[in-house]
Design an enzyme around this catalytic site. Structure first.
Site, mmCIF file in Angstrom:
data_model
loop_
_atom_site.group_PDB
_atom_site.id
_atom_site.type_symbol
_atom_site.label_atom_id
_atom_site.label_comp_id
_atom_site.label_asym_id
_atom_site.label_seq_id
_atom_site.Cartn_x
_atom_site.Cartn_y
_atom_site.Cartn_z
ATOM 1 N N ARG A 58 -7.231 6.128 5.734
ATOM 2 C CA ARG A 58 -6.811 5.340 6.899
ATOM 3 C C ARG A 58 -5.561 5.918 7.554
ATOM 4 O O ARG A 58 -5.300 5.658 8.733
ATOM 5 C CB ARG A 58 -6.607 3.881 6.490
ATOM 6 C CG ARG A 58 -7.934 3.170 6.258
ATOM 7 C CD ARG A 58 -7.713 1.742 5.843
ATOM 8 N NE ARG A 58 -7.944 1.540 4.429
ATOM 9 C CZ ARG A 58 -7.458 0.525 3.729
ATOM 10 N NH1 ARG A 58 -6.691 -0.370 4.314
ATOM 11 N NH2 ARG A 58 -7.724 0.402 2.446
ATOM 12 N N GLU A 95 -2.481 0.434 -9.483
ATOM 13 C CA GLU A 95 -2.538 -0.799 -10.269
ATOM 14 C C GLU A 95 -3.237 -0.532 -11.611
ATOM 15 O O GLU A 95 -2.796 -0.992 -12.654
ATOM 16 C CB GLU A 95 -3.282 -1.871 -9.477
ATOM 17 C CG GLU A 95 -2.884 -3.250 -9.903
ATOM 18 C CD GLU A 95 -3.416 -4.305 -8.955
ATOM 19 O OE1 GLU A 95 -4.072 -3.949 -7.959
ATOM 20 O OE2 GLU A 95 -3.168 -5.484 -9.233
HETATM 21 O O1 LIG Z 1 0.983 0.765 -0.975
HETATM 22 P P1 LIG Z 1 -0.219 0.985 -1.850
HETATM 23 O O2 LIG Z 1 -0.317 -0.006 -2.972
HETATM 24 O O3 LIG Z 1 -0.317 2.407 -2.340
HETATM 25 O O4 LIG Z 1 -1.516 0.672 -0.974
HETATM 26 C C1 LIG Z 1 -1.661 1.122 0.331
HETATM 27 C C2 LIG Z 1 -2.760 2.122 0.442
HETATM 28 O O5 LIG Z 1 -4.013 1.486 0.095
HETATM 29 C C3 LIG Z 1 -4.960 1.742 1.133
HETATM 30 O O6 LIG Z 1 -5.645 2.937 0.915
HETATM 31 P P2 LIG Z 1 -6.832 3.083 -0.141
HETATM 32 O O7 LIG Z 1 -6.269 3.636 -1.430
HETATM 33 O O8 LIG Z 1 -7.578 1.786 -0.224
HETATM 34 O O9 LIG Z 1 -7.714 4.236 0.490
HETATM 35 P P3 LIG Z 1 -8.448 4.433 1.923
HETATM 36 O O10 LIG Z 1 -7.375 4.697 2.954
HETATM 37 O O11 LIG Z 1 -9.254 5.668 1.679
HETATM 38 O O12 LIG Z 1 -9.243 3.193 2.247
HETATM 39 C C4 LIG Z 1 -4.114 1.883 2.382
HETATM 40 O O13 LIG Z 1 -4.801 2.590 3.406
HETATM 41 C C5 LIG Z 1 -2.892 2.612 1.875
HETATM 42 O O14 LIG Z 1 -3.056 4.025 1.896
HETATM 43 N N1 LIG Z 2 -4.355 -6.214 0.898
HETATM 44 C C1 LIG Z 2 -4.757 -5.034 1.395
HETATM 45 N N2 LIG Z 2 -5.469 -4.995 2.550
HETATM 46 C C2 LIG Z 2 -5.887 -3.804 3.052
HETATM 47 N N3 LIG Z 2 -5.632 -2.623 2.476
HETATM 48 C C3 LIG Z 2 -4.921 -2.611 1.337
HETATM 49 N N4 LIG Z 2 -4.485 -1.595 0.545
HETATM 50 C C4 LIG Z 2 -3.793 -2.123 -0.490
HETATM 51 N N5 LIG Z 2 -3.758 -3.479 -0.404
HETATM 52 C C5 LIG Z 2 -4.451 -3.802 0.742
#
Ligand SMILES: O=P(O)(O)OC[C@H]1O[C@H](OP(=O)(O)OP(=O)(O)O)[C@H](O)[C@@H]1O
Ligand SMILES: Nc1ncnc2[nH]cnc12
Length: 170
Positions: A58, A95
């Site tokens: 993202r 986590e």
């Molecule tokens: O602050 P944190 O606890 O690290 O969480 C935030 C991260 O989690 C989500 O990505 P995700 O790992 O779900 O991957 P994606 O972008 O591929 O959906 C979001 O896009 C951030 O990169």
């Molecule tokens: N609550 C949340 N919603 C969307 N993306 C996330 N990535 C980590 N926590 C999230």
């Protein structure tokens, strides 16, 4: 602009107890997406950023357009096995268990001014690892920008030494 009204909240996704903040409903609204990118780009410009870095996946949807709008470069941070040239890596705690992120070693020049960006700050693990990669290469993180910050999960504590902009706070 009231960006929060364009975010859909989905309870118990991807697992029970998580209130998922879905940015895709904002991305679907062209003028709103553009306004959000313009706000983040103005922040990057105010910091004289010379390049933008964003983590998979993202972070690409945010960082790419910010870089494009300023006419500066974009550097992807990716999961292992995706980048073809020599990489720097960092492992970070999620986590559950450990994850690893990579960056092309020659993508940032020592002293280069970097905006680090992602869609959302939760615990901060992803952005902290991304910042570590930039700093390993000698980049200077001049700002960190998000669409959304989930306050209370500790992410902002990890960023206390950086200038942070979040367009939406929950
Ligand atoms: O602050 P944190 O606890 O690290 O969480 C935030 C991260 O989690 C989500 O990505 P995700 O790992 O779900 O991957 P994606 O972008 O591929 O959906 C979001 O896009 C951030 O990169
Ligand atoms: N609550 C949340 N919603 C969307 N993306 C996330 N990535 C980590 N926590 C999230």
């Amino acid at each position: 602009m009231d960006y929060a009204k364009y975010i859909k909240s989905v309870m118990d996704f991807p697992t029970k107890g998580i209130n998922f903040r879905d940015i895709t409903s904002l991305l679907e609204e062209g003028p709103v997406y553009r306004a959000a990118i313009n706000d983040l780009a103005a922040f990057a410009e105010s910091k004289n950023a010379e390049i933008v870095v964003g983590p998979e996946a993202r972070g690409f949807v945010i960082g790419g357009p910010v870089a494009y709008s300023l006419g500066i470069g974009f550097v992807p941070v990716r999961k292992p096995g995706k980048l073809p040239r020599e990489v720097a890596t960092v492992s970070y705690k999620k986590e559950y268990g450990i994850d690893t992120l990579c960056i092309h070693k020659d993508s940032i020049k020592p002293g280069q001014r970097v905006l680090v960006t992602d869609d959302l700050l939760a615990t901060g693990g992803t952005i902290e690892a991304t910042i570590q990669l930039v700093e390993q290469l000698g980049g200077v993180v001049v700002g960190v920008a998000f669409l959304i910050e989930l306050t209370g999960l500790g992410g902002s504590k990890l960023l206390k030494d950086y200038d942070v902009l979040s367009l939406i706070n929950y």
